[in-house]
Write an enzyme that holds these catalytic residues in place. Structure first.
Site, PDB file in Angstrom:
ATOM      1  N   GLY A  35      24.160  23.142 -92.478  1.00  0.00           N
ATOM      2  CA  GLY A  35      24.008  23.288 -91.021  1.00  0.00           C
ATOM      3  C   GLY A  35      24.915  22.326 -90.275  1.00  0.00           C
ATOM      4  O   GLY A  35      25.919  21.834 -90.788  1.00  0.00           O
ATOM      5  N   GLY A  89      25.525  18.737 -88.026  1.00  0.00           N
ATOM      6  CA  GLY A  89      24.981  17.419 -87.708  1.00  0.00           C
ATOM      7  C   GLY A  89      25.138  16.371 -88.787  1.00  0.00           C
ATOM      8  O   GLY A  89      25.849  16.561 -89.779  1.00  0.00           O
ATOM      9  N   ILE A 112      23.147  15.017 -91.038  1.00  0.00           N
ATOM     10  CA  ILE A 112      22.640  15.164 -92.416  1.00  0.00           C
ATOM     11  C   ILE A 112      23.596  15.992 -93.284  1.00  0.00           C
ATOM     12  O   ILE A 112      24.022  15.521 -94.346  1.00  0.00           O
ATOM     13  CB  ILE A 112      21.185  15.687 -92.432  1.00  0.00           C
ATOM     14  CG1 ILE A 112      20.277  14.593 -91.851  1.00  0.00           C
ATOM     15  CG2 ILE A 112      20.746  16.086 -93.839  1.00  0.00           C
ATOM     16  CD1 ILE A 112      18.846  14.977 -91.675  1.00  0.00           C
ATOM     17  N   GLU A 172      26.626  29.893 -92.821  1.00  0.00           N
ATOM     18  CA  GLU A 172      26.700  30.412 -91.462  1.00  0.00           C
ATOM     19  C   GLU A 172      27.882  29.756 -90.721  1.00  0.00           C
ATOM     20  O   GLU A 172      28.675  30.417 -90.075  1.00  0.00           O
ATOM     21  CB  GLU A 172      25.369  30.061 -90.826  1.00  0.00           C
ATOM     22  CG  GLU A 172      25.253  30.060 -89.383  1.00  0.00           C
ATOM     23  CD  GLU A 172      23.815  29.697 -89.030  1.00  0.00           C
ATOM     24  OE1 GLU A 172      22.888  30.109 -89.775  1.00  0.00           O
ATOM     25  OE2 GLU A 172      23.609  29.000 -88.041  1.00  0.00           O
ATOM     26  N   GLY A 205      20.078  30.313 -88.556  1.00  0.00           N
ATOM     27  CA  GLY A 205      20.173  30.951 -89.865  1.00  0.00           C
ATOM     28  C   GLY A 205      19.284  30.306 -90.914  1.00  0.00           C
ATOM     29  O   GLY A 205      19.432  30.589 -92.112  1.00  0.00           O
TER      30      GLY A 205
HETATM   31  N1  COA Z   1       8.288  14.701 -82.940  1.00  0.00           N
HETATM   32  C1  COA Z   1       8.765  14.483 -81.691  1.00  0.00           C
HETATM   33  N2  COA Z   1      10.054  14.638 -81.353  1.00  0.00           N
HETATM   34  C2  COA Z   1      10.914  15.053 -82.316  1.00  0.00           C
HETATM   35  C3  COA Z   1      10.491  15.294 -83.633  1.00  0.00           C
HETATM   36  C4  COA Z   1       9.123  15.095 -83.936  1.00  0.00           C
HETATM   37  N3  COA Z   1       8.659  15.317 -85.151  1.00  0.00           N
HETATM   38  N4  COA Z   1      11.562  15.655 -84.369  1.00  0.00           N
HETATM   39  C5  COA Z   1      12.603  15.677 -83.538  1.00  0.00           C
HETATM   40  N5  COA Z   1      12.213  15.307 -82.311  1.00  0.00           N
HETATM   41  C6  COA Z   1      13.058  15.182 -81.122  1.00  0.00           C
HETATM   42  C7  COA Z   1      14.122  14.099 -81.326  1.00  0.00           C
HETATM   43  O1  COA Z   1      13.621  12.806 -81.004  1.00  0.00           O
HETATM   44  C8  COA Z   1      15.194  14.583 -80.381  1.00  0.00           C
HETATM   45  O2  COA Z   1      14.828  14.261 -79.053  1.00  0.00           O
HETATM   46  P1  COA Z   1      15.917  13.691 -78.013  1.00  0.00           P
HETATM   47  O3  COA Z   1      16.959  14.778 -77.926  1.00  0.00           O
HETATM   48  O4  COA Z   1      15.121  13.517 -76.765  1.00  0.00           O
HETATM   49  O5  COA Z   1      16.424  12.440 -78.658  1.00  0.00           O
HETATM   50  C9  COA Z   1      15.112  16.103 -80.486  1.00  0.00           C
HETATM   51  O6  COA Z   1      13.785  16.384 -80.950  1.00  0.00           O
HETATM   52  C10 COA Z   1      16.131  16.690 -81.479  1.00  0.00           C
HETATM   53  O7  COA Z   1      15.937  16.051 -82.723  1.00  0.00           O
HETATM   54  P2  COA Z   1      17.158  15.504 -83.633  1.00  0.00           P
HETATM   55  O8  COA Z   1      16.557  14.951 -84.851  1.00  0.00           O
HETATM   56  O9  COA Z   1      18.064  14.652 -82.831  1.00  0.00           O
HETATM   57  O10 COA Z   1      17.898  16.858 -83.878  1.00  0.00           O
HETATM   58  P3  COA Z   1      19.080  17.241 -84.835  1.00  0.00           P
HETATM   59  O11 COA Z   1      20.302  17.357 -84.019  1.00  0.00           O
HETATM   60  O12 COA Z   1      19.138  16.396 -86.057  1.00  0.00           O
HETATM   61  O13 COA Z   1      18.621  18.707 -85.247  1.00  0.00           O
HETATM   62  C11 COA Z   1      16.919  20.328 -85.692  1.00  0.00           C
HETATM   63  C12 COA Z   1      17.430  18.913 -85.946  1.00  0.00           C
HETATM   64  C13 COA Z   1      15.721  20.574 -86.554  1.00  0.00           C
HETATM   65  C14 COA Z   1      16.537  20.505 -84.228  1.00  0.00           C
HETATM   66  C15 COA Z   1      18.051  21.312 -86.068  1.00  0.00           C
HETATM   67  O14 COA Z   1      18.413  21.084 -87.390  1.00  0.00           O
HETATM   68  C16 COA Z   1      17.651  22.759 -85.903  1.00  0.00           C
HETATM   69  O15 COA Z   1      17.688  23.269 -84.800  1.00  0.00           O
HETATM   70  N6  COA Z   1      17.251  23.443 -87.009  1.00  0.00           N
HETATM   71  C17 COA Z   1      16.869  24.849 -86.949  1.00  0.00           C
HETATM   72  C18 COA Z   1      18.055  25.763 -86.994  1.00  0.00           C
HETATM   73  C19 COA Z   1      18.758  25.764 -88.327  1.00  0.00           C
HETATM   74  O16 COA Z   1      18.338  25.183 -89.275  1.00  0.00           O
HETATM   75  N7  COA Z   1      19.866  26.497 -88.391  1.00  0.00           N
HETATM   76  C20 COA Z   1      20.610  26.706 -89.605  1.00  0.00           C
HETATM   77  C21 COA Z   1      21.815  25.876 -89.774  1.00  0.00           C
HETATM   78  S1  COA Z   1      22.986  25.850 -88.448  1.00  0.00           S
END
Ligand code: COA
Length: 432
Positions: free
Chosen positions: A214, A216, A218, A237, A335
């Site tokens: 994905g 970011g 990680i 994707e 995805g």
């Molecule tokens: N409780 C409260 N808040 C949470 C949380 C939790 N358990 N987990 C995340 N958050 C908040 C973060 O603090 C952050 O808030 P902010 O923007 O105010 O700082 C926000 O949610 C986004 O979290 P973050 O960890 O910064 O996001 P990321 O950029 O690492 O993305 C996902 C993580 C899960 C959102 C992202 O991977 C995703 O959308 N996944 C689903 C789609 C996917 O997997 N697609 C396939 C590959 S492209």
């Protein structure tokens, strides 16, 4: 008319192009960094000309002006994946969210959300009249194929990508010429936590595996730990800059792939100019529409397929919430489930859910007894396979609810383990 004449006959100004969109139309915007900014920004500037235009979009990497306060009467944003510029619109009621697997979005346009106008961005036509979709094939190509009207921003800085990734100039109704760099997504900052997660994920990746990654920190961190692997392949994707480095260093060769051997298969690109230059005219990289790349029955044709995605919360049963914090929609399924299912179905596949053990600067655990009230389950407990944090790996597939809870508590942040153990002992009548 020859191709050049057809092309010339379609060129209009940005202002004229914006006027082709009518009140009440449903407009699909080219995806992610492929967003055709000129026409939509012209529409936003002249908002008084429009009433109730629905703007359907997924990852919005442009300005998202149509989703800002003050636009309500003119534009209604319908989001399939909420992002930075559109999150507020959806949570405050100015916009809507439509749940849909990424692989199903083309069908949505063909069957459920008929497209009046597709606003796309493509390369100039080649000598045969074919324009490449460049950085975004995904739903953009299928949307253009079923739209009543196709307006293309032709950008001579769009990389020309290969695969099933072309539209003929005769299938475009109007052309707007432009020349500007493609939107860039700078690599994310990788801290110690991400490095530890990356190393744990990399330990699950064998030589000759095919990867989906994905966006970011990680996924980027995982790539850092793959330098000693051999003959990895990509069916994903999207890809970002990290993949280019591994191709250049000879780690990603795609030679061992059982499906599209020798080729990187993706549906969109998002990174810096380095990635876009790599993609330009490169026969090693093939772009196909998302209903092909993300179709689990296509993904499963790769053996040793490994998907790596991230999430917001995992409960003690292994239910994964990836797109909402409670009721607040923060992204979308994208995805994720397509690749979890495809990897689970393939020979020797693995699907990995990788996340930091805490969020909100360490104040909350991402491993929880129950998902927050209102959270959507993105990956169900029946589909989940590996969960990885900076503290280790929990392999959940084939495990009982009790075994899953134990494995997850063992990779939770130590600050939260006591509370989780209490919940475990109450729920399972078992000493941890
Ligand atoms: N409780 C409260 N808040 C949470 C949380 C939790 N358990 N987990 C995340 N958050 C908040 C973060 O603090 C952050 O808030 P902010 O923007 O105010 O700082 C926000 O949610 C986004 O979290 P973050 O960890 O910064 O996001 P990321 O950029 O690492 O993305 C996902 C993580 C899960 C959102 C992202 O991977 C995703 O959308 N996944 C689903 C789609 C996917 O997997 N697609 C396939 C590959 S492209």
């Amino acid at each position: 008319m020859n191709c050049e004449e057809i092309y010339r006959s379609k060129v209009i100004s940005v202002k004229e192009a914006a006027k082709k969109v009518k009140s009440g139309d449903r407009v699909v915007l080219g995806h992610a960094v492929g967003e055709p900014a000129a026409v939509i920004e012209e529409m936003v500037e002249n908002k008084e000309n429009y009433r109730d235009v629905e703007i359907v979009h997924m990852v919005a990497m442009g300005k998202g002006g149509y989703a800002q306060p003050g636009m309500e009467k003119h534009f209604r944003h319908n989001s399939i994946f909420v992002g930075g510029t559109t999150r507020d619109a959806v949570s405050s009621g100015r916009g809507d969210f439509t749940p849909c697997f990424f692989s199903d979005v083309p069908r949505l346009f063909r069957e459920n959300l008929p497209v009046d106008v597709a606003l796309i961005q493509v390369t100039p036509p080649d000598e045969h009249g074919y324009c490449s979709y460049g950085v975004s094939n995904d739903y953009t190509k299928p949307a253009a194929e079923c739209a009543k009207l196709v307006i293309a921003e032709i950008n001579n800085q769009m990389p020309r990508t290969m695969g099933d990734c072309f539209i003929h100039i005769s299938d475009i109704d109007y052309v707007v010429e432009s020349s500007h760099p493609i939107i860039e997504l700078k690599p994310a900052r990788i801290g110690d936590v991400e490095r530890a997660i990356g190393e744990n994920c990399a330990s699950l990746i064998e030589d000759e595996s095919t990867l989906q990654l994905g966006i970011g920190a990680i996924p980027d961190a995982v790539l850092l730990f793959l330098k000693d692997k051999k003959d990895l392949g990509i069916h994903s994707e999207m890809i970002s800059d990290g993949v280019v480095q591994l191709v250049e260093s000879g780690v990603i060769t795609n030679k061992a792939k059982t499906f599209h051997p020798g080729k990187i298969v993706v549906t969109f690109l998002m990174g810096t100019k380095k990635l876009y230059d790599f993609a330009h005219n490169n026969p090693m990289l093939e772009m196909y529409p998302v209903d092909y790349v993300n179709d689990p029955t296509v993904i499963m044709k790769n053996s040793k397929m490994i998907s790596i995605n991230s999430c917001v919360q995992v409960d003690l049963m292994g239910q994964v919430a990836s797109e909402s914090v409670g009721l607040k929609q923060i992204s979308g399924v994208g995805g994720q489930v397509d690749f979890v299912r495809g990897s689970n179905m393939c020979k020797d596949g693995k699907s990995i859910m990788a996340m930091p053990s805490t969020a909100a600067k360490g104040k909350v655990s991402k491993i929880v007894p129950l998902l927050d009230e209102g959270a959507a389950v993105t990956t169900s407990r029946n589909d989940v396979d590996y969960v990885v944090t900076e503290f280790g790996i929990a392999h959940l597939k084939g495990k009982t609810l009790r075994q899953r809870a134990k494995a997850l508590i063992n990779i939770a942040h130590p600050d939260f383990r006591e509370g989780l153990i209490e919940e475990y002992e109450k729920r399972f009548h078992d000493k941890f």
